[in-house]
Design a protein around this motif. Structure first.
Motif, PDB file in Angstrom:
ATOM      1  N   LYS A 136       0.855  -1.184   0.000  1.00  0.00           N
ATOM      2  CA  LYS A 136       0.000   0.000   0.000  1.00  0.00           C
ATOM      3  C   LYS A 136       0.892   1.236   0.000  1.00  0.00           C
ATOM      4  O   LYS A 136       1.636   1.484   0.958  1.00  0.00           O
ATOM      5  N   ILE A 137       0.817   2.021  -1.073  1.00  0.00           N
ATOM      6  CA  ILE A 137       1.678   3.192  -1.243  1.00  0.00           C
ATOM      7  C   ILE A 137       0.828   4.445  -1.093  1.00  0.00           C
ATOM      8  O   ILE A 137       0.018   4.773  -1.968  1.00  0.00           O
ATOM      9  N   THR A 138       0.999   5.159   0.025  1.00  0.00           N
ATOM     10  CA  THR A 138       0.237   6.383   0.234  1.00  0.00           C
ATOM     11  C   THR A 138       0.912   7.552  -0.493  1.00  0.00           C
ATOM     12  O   THR A 138       2.055   7.437  -0.953  1.00  0.00           O
ATOM     13  N   ASN A 139       0.224   8.660  -0.562  1.00  0.00           N
ATOM     14  CA  ASN A 139       0.784   9.826  -1.241  1.00  0.00           C
ATOM     15  C   ASN A 139       2.045  10.358  -0.561  1.00  0.00           C
ATOM     16  O   ASN A 139       2.894  10.980  -1.210  1.00  0.00           O
ATOM     17  N   LEU A 140       2.176  10.086   0.738  1.00  0.00           N
ATOM     18  CA  LEU A 140       3.364  10.557   1.459  1.00  0.00           C
ATOM     19  C   LEU A 140       4.641   9.871   0.973  1.00  0.00           C
ATOM     20  O   LEU A 140       5.739  10.372   1.204  1.00  0.00           O
ATOM     21  N   PHE A 141       4.493   8.744   0.285  1.00  0.00           N
ATOM     22  CA  PHE A 141       5.639   8.034  -0.287  1.00  0.00           C
ATOM     23  C   PHE A 141       6.429   8.948  -1.223  1.00  0.00           C
ATOM     24  O   PHE A 141       7.645   8.799  -1.385  1.00  0.00           O
ATOM     25  N   PHE A 142       5.747   9.909  -1.847  1.00  0.00           N
ATOM     26  CA  PHE A 142       6.365  10.766  -2.865  1.00  0.00           C
ATOM     27  C   PHE A 142       6.909  12.076  -2.289  1.00  0.00           C
ATOM     28  O   PHE A 142       7.372  12.932  -3.035  1.00  0.00           O
ATOM     29  N   ASP A 143       6.847  12.224  -0.971  1.00  0.00           N
ATOM     30  CA  ASP A 143       7.229  13.496  -0.356  1.00  0.00           C
ATOM     31  C   ASP A 143       8.685  13.871  -0.613  1.00  0.00           C
ATOM     32  O   ASP A 143       9.017  15.054  -0.711  1.00  0.00           O
ATOM     33  N   LYS A 144       9.569  12.876  -0.727  1.00  0.00           N
ATOM     34  CA  LYS A 144      10.997  13.151  -0.902  1.00  0.00           C
ATOM     35  C   LYS A 144      11.444  13.092  -2.364  1.00  0.00           C
ATOM     36  O   LYS A 144      12.630  13.256  -2.660  1.00  0.00           O
ATOM     37  N   HIS A 145      10.505  12.820  -3.274  1.00  0.00           N
ATOM     38  CA  HIS A 145      10.866  12.780  -4.686  1.00  0.00           C
ATOM     39  C   HIS A 145      11.266  14.177  -5.172  1.00  0.00           C
ATOM     40  O   HIS A 145      10.809  15.189  -4.633  1.00  0.00           O
ATOM     41  N   ILE A 146      12.116  14.194  -6.180  1.00  0.00           N
ATOM     42  CA  ILE A 146      12.496  15.463  -6.813  1.00  0.00           C
ATOM     43  C   ILE A 146      11.845  15.491  -8.191  1.00  0.00           C
ATOM     44  O   ILE A 146      12.278  14.807  -9.120  1.00  0.00           O
ATOM     45  N   PHE A 147      10.752  16.260  -8.310  1.00  0.00           N
ATOM     46  CA  PHE A 147       9.980  16.299  -9.544  1.00  0.00           C
ATOM     47  C   PHE A 147      10.490  17.397 -10.478  1.00  0.00           C
ATOM     48  O   PHE A 147      10.810  18.507 -10.042  1.00  0.00           O
ATOM     49  N   HIS A 148      10.537  17.055 -11.765  1.00  0.00           N
ATOM     50  CA  HIS A 148      10.936  17.998 -12.803  1.00  0.00           C
ATOM     51  C   HIS A 148       9.764  18.212 -13.752  1.00  0.00           C
ATOM     52  O   HIS A 148       8.867  17.378 -13.868  1.00  0.00           O
ATOM     53  N   ASN A 149       9.788  19.325 -14.491  1.00  0.00           N
ATOM     54  CA  ASN A 149       8.830  19.500 -15.566  1.00  0.00           C
ATOM     55  C   ASN A 149       9.412  18.927 -16.862  1.00  0.00           C
ATOM     56  O   ASN A 149      10.528  18.405 -16.876  1.00  0.00           O
ATOM     57  N   GLU A 150       8.651  19.028 -17.931  1.00  0.00           N
ATOM     58  CA  GLU A 150       9.068  18.416 -19.199  1.00  0.00           C
ATOM     59  C   GLU A 150      10.368  19.002 -19.722  1.00  0.00           C
ATOM     60  O   GLU A 150      11.134  18.333 -20.420  1.00  0.00           O
TER      61      GLU A 150
END
Length: 353
Positions: free
Chosen positions: A16-30
């Protein structure tokens, strides 16, 4: 001659992967630039649009064919058939078996052949093949199985939809939060006893302008390995496409079935995006000059995410097995199934239970 579902099963992966799993991700745009918004804001915005609070991922030692096998075994057990009597095994997926920690797709032998082998079916005339049709693949598999049965090529088919999208996502792309893993399967047989079964169906492929709305592309992090590609999408174009074309396809399919909008008891639609699905169904009813009835559209995307070809058979299994408190399907109910996805492909079928 008509075909009907005689067994159903699904497999909801354990992680079970909650949204908090992504808190430390480094997101980029296109363009490769790091997003200015903090991750909590990005997560909250995605949840508001898609409805997704959590999703399920396969265990590290599982691949897509493993998920499909478990769902297939459940459907066969539910139907009570001897698997040796199956004429076809149709496995809808998109990316094959992808081992954890890689994005390498393994499709040889076919996933359907792997499931047939694991089921220990010795019948050489049980034909096993894979179907790649984007997210609508499971519905397309049901439509093909129905065609085999109606033309007397087959009497009994197993149709599986399974995917492990978590293995092919770019962790630097915020859209990675949408995707999930899962599997669902049905046994479809010739029905000579009553009038239940598939009443109409429709399929379409829009490719002239739309083929690249979903595609395989490089990571948004320009410092990542440039030879590796991941699932990518143009969310805005997909949303606009779906709202224009899916309601029309649903209406045509329902009209071809001989049933009226007032006969419809449920709409089971691909769990892609909660707001998009609500808009599709709202526009569908507008075509008939009707308001959307309460409880017409079951949704589980908030807990299961978008598992592509698995969303519809998984949801149907949960309803028929009484796992959703607010939704039931009774004998005699008329249900419209619909999906949209890569290609861009659209399909639907009307089914009487």
């Amino acid at each position: 001659m008509i075909s009907k579902i005689t067994g159903i099963g699904n497999y909801i992966p354990p992680q079970k992967i909650t949204n908090l799993f992504f808190d430390k991700h480094i997101f980029h745009n296109e363009e490769g630039t790091v997003l200015k918004d903090d991750n909590i804001s990005v997560i909250n915005k995605l949840q508001k649009i898609t409805g997704i609070e959590e999703r399920r991922y396969a265990d590290d030692n599982q691949v897509t064919s493993d998920l499909g096998l478990i769902a297939a075994q459940a459907a066969i057990e539910d139907s009570g058939i001897d698997p040796e009597t199956l004429d076809y095994i149709i496995f809808a997926h998109n990316f094959g078996d992808v081992q954890f920690g890689t994005v390498q797709s393994d499709t040889v032998p076919s996933l359907a052949s792997r499931v047939k082998h694991s089921l220990k079916i010795k019948n050489n005339f049980c034909v096993a093949y894979d179907l790649l049709f984007g997210c609508p693949g499971w519905i397309e598999g049901v439509i093909q199985a129905n065609a085999f049965i109606k033309s007397d090529i087959a009497k009994r088919c197993l149709v599986i939809g399974a995917e492990s999208l978590s293995r092919v996502v770019d962790i630097h792309d915020r859209d990675s939060m949408i995707y999930a893993d899962g599997a669902g399967a049905v046994v479809l047989e010739i029905n000579e006893d009553d009038d239940s079964g598939i009443k109409s169906h429709l399929s379409a492929s829009h490719t002239f302008h739309e083929k690249d709305y979903l595609y395989f592309g490089k990571s948004y992090n320009k410092e990542s390995c440039h030879s590796t590609k991941y699932i990518k999408m143009d969310g805005r174009k997909i949303y606009e496409f779906a709202l224009i074309h899916v309601p029309d396809a649903m209406k045509k399919c329902l009209d071809n079935s001989g049933y009226s909008i007032n006969d419809l008891n449920k709409i089971i639609i691909h769990q892609a995006n909660e707001k998009m699905d609500e808009a599709i169904v709202n526009r569908f009813y507008q075509l008939y000059g009707h308001a959307v009835p309460p409880d017409i559209m079951p949704m589980v995307i908030n807990k299961l995410g978008n598992s592509s070809v698995a969303t519809i058979p998984s949801l149907l299994s949960m309803i028929l097995k009484g796992e959703l408190d607010t939704h039931q399907i009774k004998k005699g109910d008329v249900v419209l199934f619909a999906s949209v996805g890569a290609g861009m492909n659209i399909n639907a079928f009307v089914y009487k239970f």
